[in-house]
Motif scaffolding. Structure first.
Motif, PDB file in Angstrom:
ATOM      1  N   VAL A   8     -75.150 -81.492  12.735  1.00  0.00           N
ATOM      2  CA  VAL A   8     -75.566 -80.912  14.082  1.00  0.00           C
ATOM      3  C   VAL A   8     -76.825 -79.997  13.631  1.00  0.00           C
ATOM      4  O   VAL A   8     -76.596 -78.967  12.850  1.00  0.00           O
ATOM      5  CB  VAL A   8     -74.290 -79.989  14.558  1.00  0.00           C
ATOM      6  CG1 VAL A   8     -74.766 -79.339  15.905  1.00  0.00           C
ATOM      7  CG2 VAL A   8     -73.179 -80.921  14.632  1.00  0.00           C
ATOM      8  N   VAL A   9     -77.949 -80.251  14.391  1.00  0.00           N
ATOM      9  CA  VAL A   9     -79.092 -79.401  14.397  1.00  0.00           C
ATOM     10  C   VAL A   9     -79.460 -78.550  15.506  1.00  0.00           C
ATOM     11  O   VAL A   9     -79.626 -79.243  16.556  1.00  0.00           O
ATOM     12  CB  VAL A   9     -80.260 -80.196  13.911  1.00  0.00           C
ATOM     13  CG1 VAL A   9     -81.625 -79.431  13.543  1.00  0.00           C
ATOM     14  CG2 VAL A   9     -79.925 -81.375  12.736  1.00  0.00           C
ATOM     15  N   GLY A  32     -73.830 -77.994   9.646  1.00  0.00           N
ATOM     16  CA  GLY A  32     -74.790 -77.616  10.848  1.00  0.00           C
ATOM     17  C   GLY A  32     -76.008 -77.384  10.054  1.00  0.00           C
ATOM     18  O   GLY A  32     -75.995 -76.636   9.001  1.00  0.00           O
ATOM     19  N   ALA A  33     -77.211 -77.384  10.765  1.00  0.00           N
ATOM     20  CA  ALA A  33     -78.335 -77.195  10.321  1.00  0.00           C
ATOM     21  C   ALA A  33     -79.122 -76.193  11.386  1.00  0.00           C
ATOM     22  O   ALA A  33     -79.262 -76.507  12.669  1.00  0.00           O
ATOM     23  CB  ALA A  33     -79.302 -78.160   9.989  1.00  0.00           C
ATOM     24  N   ALA A  34     -79.884 -75.037  11.125  1.00  0.00           N
ATOM     25  CA  ALA A  34     -80.311 -74.076  12.106  1.00  0.00           C
ATOM     26  C   ALA A  34     -81.600 -74.415  12.519  1.00  0.00           C
ATOM     27  O   ALA A  34     -82.083 -73.942  13.375  1.00  0.00           O
ATOM     28  CB  ALA A  34     -80.395 -72.529  11.560  1.00  0.00           C
ATOM     29  N   GLY A  35     -82.481 -75.588  11.892  1.00  0.00           N
ATOM     30  CA  GLY A  35     -83.549 -75.943  12.204  1.00  0.00           C
ATOM     31  C   GLY A  35     -84.210 -77.381  11.766  1.00  0.00           C
ATOM     32  O   GLY A  35     -83.452 -77.861  10.880  1.00  0.00           O
ATOM     33  N   LEU A  52     -77.037 -85.044  15.334  1.00  0.00           N
ATOM     34  CA  LEU A  52     -76.961 -84.567  16.718  1.00  0.00           C
ATOM     35  C   LEU A  52     -78.087 -83.596  16.722  1.00  0.00           C
ATOM     36  O   LEU A  52     -77.915 -82.504  16.158  1.00  0.00           O
ATOM     37  CB  LEU A  52     -75.714 -83.806  17.152  1.00  0.00           C
ATOM     38  CG  LEU A  52     -75.630 -83.245  18.379  1.00  0.00           C
ATOM     39  CD1 LEU A  52     -75.822 -84.652  19.521  1.00  0.00           C
ATOM     40  CD2 LEU A  52     -74.302 -82.776  18.713  1.00  0.00           C
ATOM     41  N   LEU A  53     -79.169 -83.855  17.565  1.00  0.00           N
ATOM     42  CA  LEU A  53     -80.465 -83.071  17.135  1.00  0.00           C
ATOM     43  C   LEU A  53     -80.881 -82.359  18.542  1.00  0.00           C
ATOM     44  O   LEU A  53     -80.942 -83.210  19.432  1.00  0.00           O
ATOM     45  CB  LEU A  53     -81.427 -84.008  16.788  1.00  0.00           C
ATOM     46  CG  LEU A  53     -82.947 -83.277  16.502  1.00  0.00           C
ATOM     47  CD1 LEU A  53     -83.001 -82.374  15.370  1.00  0.00           C
ATOM     48  CD2 LEU A  53     -83.761 -84.562  15.983  1.00  0.00           C
ATOM     49  N   ASP A  54     -80.827 -81.203  18.469  1.00  0.00           N
ATOM     50  CA  ASP A  54     -81.497 -80.278  19.830  1.00  0.00           C
ATOM     51  C   ASP A  54     -82.996 -80.615  19.960  1.00  0.00           C
ATOM     52  O   ASP A  54     -83.681 -80.423  18.704  1.00  0.00           O
ATOM     53  CB  ASP A  54     -81.023 -78.904  19.716  1.00  0.00           C
ATOM     54  CG  ASP A  54     -81.433 -78.217  20.788  1.00  0.00           C
ATOM     55  OD1 ASP A  54     -81.293 -78.748  22.098  1.00  0.00           O
ATOM     56  OD2 ASP A  54     -81.759 -76.793  20.897  1.00  0.00           O
ATOM     57  N   ASP A  61     -89.899 -78.761  15.911  1.00  0.00           N
ATOM     58  CA  ASP A  61     -89.048 -79.139  17.246  1.00  0.00           C
ATOM     59  C   ASP A  61     -88.268 -80.337  16.943  1.00  0.00           C
ATOM     60  O   ASP A  61     -88.522 -81.020  15.754  1.00  0.00           O
ATOM     61  CB  ASP A  61     -89.812 -79.034  18.463  1.00  0.00           C
ATOM     62  CG  ASP A  61     -90.731 -80.318  18.565  1.00  0.00           C
ATOM     63  OD1 ASP A  61     -90.547 -81.170  17.837  1.00  0.00           O
ATOM     64  OD2 ASP A  61     -91.669 -80.246  19.662  1.00  0.00           O
ATOM     65  N   GLY A  62     -87.409 -80.710  17.748  1.00  0.00           N
ATOM     66  CA  GLY A  62     -86.448 -81.762  17.744  1.00  0.00           C
ATOM     67  C   GLY A  62     -87.382 -83.091  17.579  1.00  0.00           C
ATOM     68  O   GLY A  62     -87.154 -84.048  16.641  1.00  0.00           O
TER      69      GLY A  62
END
Lengths: 142, 899
Positions: A8-9, A32-35, A52-54, A61-62
């Motif tokens: 999860v990013v 999880g990854a913060a960036g 899962l990428l924001d 950026d994503g």
């Protein structure tokens, strides 16, 4: 739910941690990854099936992260997460080969379903490659 | 159970959607290897000598079929989202930009998927689609991302320089107040305005981006979330430093006020928002007003008011009325405090009646805040609009012996009200204070909301009325703050905690009608309060939303029990036990609260690029990518071409004979069958151009066919004159609907089949129907879907027909999604025998629904047809014991056999 690895990013700590926790509760292996940078590092060193990428993150950026993932781990499927992103980035992500996209805020069930579908695609893809390799090995005179 | 078995089972259970389709495609391909091999040999041999292995051939076919399936799924999703967007637009409920945006993204992404799939299927033949799509999505993007034009100007303007012309700098409220100050004989407080340019200087782009991000992810229906987010945003605004140049300007202008009045004068800071210019939208009481501010707290108070743009009330209100946050810009008025003796609100015409000849004045001792907050009990005066402004009605609600206003003051107020009405050319809602020297100060004047009262019979606010018939009301009295009748369970709210639990559709019961409760109005059916008057903000907002509100009802909190269902008639100031249908029937439709809002304007424009269908006739020379003007056109084009790609696939590679075969025998209409794999009996001659029903072994197709052939089709019934007129009219508008010009392709009906799969497209000139089914021993894989859209006649009648089909299908446990004239009926995860029966029903309906084209003109006919359909279906299913295989498919024989 089958057990597979999800990354999860998202730069939003609260959202990311909560999502990881909820996915783990449902039997997935989640990280999880913060960036973008951190995500690529994790992909480099550990096994991941679905990301899962924001789309909207400070720094890398994503969309850029997606581009890098496609180069580095072409088999990994990416589900995009769009929130405040412009309408355009959904399409751009699809063009870059994202599996699909989801809108924030997300419910758990549709998220699980989408991640499952993405994993299924990855698995079929991988099977095919393995079969092709197997065939090549078999046809090679030993 | 071993681990492996369990794993496999689980996998199968969770597989759904496109993935399962892909697997299905793999499954049914097993037996037909030999045929497929020859298929692909034909396909590849003319071009290349390379021999492909059976696995590789199977792969190529599987890919094509997977693309086709995925295109169909994307098509469904795109059409669904289009229907949802239209539903929002034509519906009576408010909607917000985030929802619009998400629907558009869904549509765009799915249309894009369709194009990619079609390009993959057709080896890039329709590449122009990408350009068209690019253009349309860019147009849409431009509309969605369009921002209001902001004018740069001075950061501070003295109030005496403010006129209507600068309202895009100072906001509506201050622009109006500036105008009032210029009217001879009217007095306004001294002051200045911090303009929109100041706000933009204060809140940086980074601030705004962060605010927008937070608002975007917010779920406004979750009050918990709403309040937390609002608090965070407001905190952020409060903690942002004021730029030094702005701070200096603020103090310079404050010093000017001191020079004009007294040193250390107190000021009131009032919000004056920009962009709230829609008629009928009040934005009443959404933002902060801070009274008694001294020099030291000036900066903090300014930030507080700018922050109030992001208050929970304001956010949910904007959302409901179709305003984006960027449509509103906050300006702040800084006015010297009036040392008030008495304050209040005047309506230049009593809002209770449309052409009222009286002025309504609500007054209270001290400052006016309590009047508009709904916290103070006020005295009410109704004053004649004619000089000498006689007081026609007086109600002393305050616990005082003396009247708050003298006749001299009343006369002064009446004159000012008429003066303002004359100046602005519309009835006014005026906030005022009279100081100890007797000077009348106008604090605000804005056009009154002319809300049409729903129940004019019951509108006599002064005497409670008892309804005729039925049980008498158990509570009676109070003040009608917003007329109307509604019913629901009681829910009392006294804390933010209870507020968060407030259920949709309940009757809100309060002690004080504070503006803070306003977010609940989007969920409440009615509001009752122990205190408050018709002049408060909550009353204004209730009227605007058309929600009945009954205020100043003594003992409401104690006398009403949570959960009890009541019916409120605010107009007659009465509360009844239970749900009183007799009263509710009097209710009129709620008005369109989004009308004219920025979001509605955006959606109006976007829809032009999304929903109109210009490409109707696949045989027309204009049926090509360059003629696609909307996303709907693209979906239509992709869908049509994908079907013919599956069909042309063979043709292009010398495989035409086997690709589509005409169904022959004594069959009604014209049917074509394309075998994807395993759908035909083994050993039939592939070279034949025709096929008989006996040659078909596709289980779902046979089930559908059984329904199609169960009863003979009697042709269209006689047309009523009105119905025919409507069809003629539509035919004139859309030439491709004219039966005389119907092309060969439009009248063909295609079955795409394999042993367990069937996709039937029926396009009979006027309407489009599609049945698709995959029957598997694994429940999770099995599904039946039915789509139905269009038809001749106007939209109203189309919708009636779709509703009729939905009714029938609902009887047989289909899951129904109905948007206007477009129907989707689905069944999933059911046993094969059950699904076969349902397919039979669909087959029957698909054929016989055609008869409805001409006769859907009155509800009597609708009922008749529904009954006939259900009777037929029951008869058909009752004789279902005959084996499915080997039947003739001939309508006449089938019917004989049934008897």
């Amino acid at each position: 739910m089958r057990e597979f690895n999800v990354l999860v990013v998202d730069d939003e700590d609260e959202f990311r941690d909560l999502t990881v926790k909820r996915l783990e509760k449902r039997g997935l292996k989640a990280k999880g990854a913060a960036g973008g940078k951190e995500a690529l590092e994790i992909l480099e060193h550990s096994h991941t099936d679905v990301v899962l990428l924001d789309v909207k993150m400070p720094g890398m950026d994503g969309i850029e992260t997606l581009r890098q993932i496609r180069i580095m781990r072409p088999l990994v499927e990416v589900v995009l997460l769009t929130g405040h992103a412009s309408v355009d980035s959904g399409i751009e992500g699809m063009k870059l080969g994202a599996f699909d996209y989801l809108m924030k805020p997300i419910e758990l069930e549709p998220l699980l379903e989408k991640l499952g579908d993405a994993y299924e695609k990855k698995r079929l893809h991988q099977d095919k490659i393995e079969q092709a390799q197997m065939k090549r090995h078999l046809s090679m005179p030993s | 159970m071993t681990g492996v078995q369990e794993f496999t089972q689980r996998t199968r259970r969770t597989v759904d959607g496109s993935v399962s389709c892909l697997q299905s495609a793999v499954c049914f391909l097993g037996k037909a290897m030999q045929r497929i091999v020859s298929f692909f040999r034909n396909m590849f041999s003319p071009v290349q000598e390379q021999r492909l292995s059976p696995e590789e051939l199977r792969d190529a076919f599987r890919k094509r079929y997977a693309n086709f399936r995925s295109l169909l799924t994307a098509n469904n999703n795109a059409l669904q989202a289009m229907a949802e967007l239209e539903k929002l637009y034509y519906g009576s409920k408010g909607y917000r930009m985030a929802v619009v945006r998400s629907k558009i993204t869904t549509i765009l992404v799915n249309v894009y998927k369709m194009i990619s799939n079609l390009l993959a299927m057709s080896d890039g033949k329709y590449k122009d689609l990408e350009t068209v799509f690019e253009r349309i999505s860019q147009d849409i993007e431009n509309i969605v991302e369009r921002r209001p034009v902001l004018h740069q100007g001075p950061m501070v303007l003295p109030l005496d320089e403010v006129k209507r012309e600068v309202r895009d700098q100072v906001g509506e409220k201050m622009a109006n107040l500036g105008e009032v100050g210029a009217i001879d004989g009217l007095v306004i407080p001294k002051g200045f305005v911090l303009t929109a340019s100041a706000t933009r200087h204060f809140l940086t782009d980074a601030n705004l981006a962060e605010i927008n991000r937070r608002l975007q992810v917010l779920d406004p229906d979750n009050l918990e979330d709403l309040y937390r987010t609002c608090e965070e945003i407001q905190k952020m605004v409060r903690e942002s430093p004021l730029p030094p140049d702005l701070e200096e300007l603020l103090y310079v202008h404050y010093a000017r006020l001191e020079r004009g009045t007294v040193p250390h004068c107190r000021v009131a800071l009032r919000s004056s928002a920009l962009g709230e210019d829609t008629a009928g939208v009040s934005f009443a009481g959404l933002y902060r007003t801070i009274l008694n501010v001294d020099r030291d707290s000036l900066v903090a108070a300014y930030k507080e008011i700018v922050a109030s743009k992001y208050g929970a009330r304001a956010i949910s209100y904007r959302r409901k009325r179709g305003y984006r946050h960027e449509d509103i810009e906050m300006c702040v008025g800084c006015l010297v405090m009036v040392d008030s003796l008495v304050s209040g609100v005047t309506y230049s015409r009593d809002p209770g009646e449309e052409e009222s000849e009286v002025i309504r004045i609500n007054a209270t001792a001290g400052i006016a805040k309590g009047v508009v907050d709904g916290t103070t009990i006020t005295d009410l005066y109704l004053v004649s609009r004619e000089t000498p402004h006689a007081v026609v009605y007086r109600e002393m609600r305050q616990d005082q012996t003396a009247s708050a206003l003298t006749y001299g003051q009343i006369k002064k107020l009446a004159e000012a009200a008429l003066r303002l009405e004359q100046h602005f050319g519309a009835p006014q809602d005026i906030e005022w204070s009279i100081d100890h020297q007797g000077t009348l100060h106008i604090l605000q004047s804005r056009p009154m909301l002319t809300v049409k009262v729903e129940d004019s019979d019951d509108d006599d606010n002064r005497t409670p009325q008892v309804e005729e018939g039925g049980e008498a009301p158990f509570m009676l009295g109070g003040i009608c703050a917003s007329a109307g009748i509604a019913s629901g369970p009681i829910f009392r709210v006294d804390t933010t905690e209870t507020m968060r639990r407030f259920p949709e559709g309940a009757v809100l019961v309060l002690e004080h009608p504070l503006p803070d409760w306003a977010p609940l109005l989007s969920r409440a059916t009615a509001v009752i309060a122990e205190h408050g008057s018709e002049a408060g903000h909550l009353a204004t907002v209730s009227r605007e939303f058309g929600i009945p509100a009954l205020f100043s009802l003594p003992g409401a909190m104690a006398g009403l029990v949570d959960g009890e269902i009541i019916t409120v008639n605010a107009g007659s100031r009465a509360i009844y036990r239970g749900r009183r249908e007799d009263l509710l029937r009097r209710r009129t439709v709620r008005k369109d609260i989004m009308a004219g809002s920025p979001v509605q304007r955006i959606v109006t424009e976007i829809l032009q690029h999304v929903t109109p269908l210009n490409l109707n006739d696949p045989a027309s020379p204009q049926f090509k990518p360059s003629w696609c003007e909307t996303l709907h056109d693209i979906t239509r084009f992709c869908h049509e071409k994908s079907v013919s790609e599956m069909f042309n696939f063979g043709q292009r590679h010398g495989f035409d004979q086997a690709a589509a075969k005409r169904l022959v025998g004594k069959v009604p209409l014209e049917w074509w069958v394309i075998d994807l794999a395993d759908g035909f009996r083994e050993g039939i001659n592939i070279e034949e151009k025709t096929v008989r029903i006996e040659d078909i072994v596709s289980v779902p197709m046979l089930a559908i066919w059984k329904g199609i052939s169960a009863f003979p089709w009697q042709g269209p019934p006689p047309v009523s004159v009105r119905g025919f007129g409507s069809i003629i009219f539509q035919s004139t508008m859309r030439p491709e609907l004219d039966p005389a010009v119907a092309s060969a392709l439009t009248v063909k009906n295609y079955f795409l089949i394999s042993e367990n799969f069937c996709n039937l497209s029926v396009r009979l000139g006027y309407h489009y129907a599609m049945i698709e089914a995959y029957l598997s021993d694994l429940l999770t894989e099995s599904y039946v879907t039915f789509r139905f859209k269009g038809g001749a006649a106007d939209l109203g009648r189309k919708a009636v027909r779709a509703r009729l089909l939905a009714d029938v299908l609902e009887t047989y446990e289909f899951r129904i999604e109905l948007e206007s004239d477009s129907l989707l009926a689905t069944l999933k995860k059911k046993p094969t025998e059950y699904l076969k029966q349902r397919l039979q029903i669909l087959g029957y309906l698909t054929l016989h629904a055609r008869q409805l084209d001409m006769v859907m003109n009155n509800s009597g006919t609708v009922g008749q047809y529904r009954d006939k359909f259900i009777a037929d279906i029951e008869e058909m299913l009752a004789c279902c014991t005959t084996p499915i295989f080997g039947e003739s498919g001939h309508a006449g024989e089938q019917e004989t056999a049934a008897r």
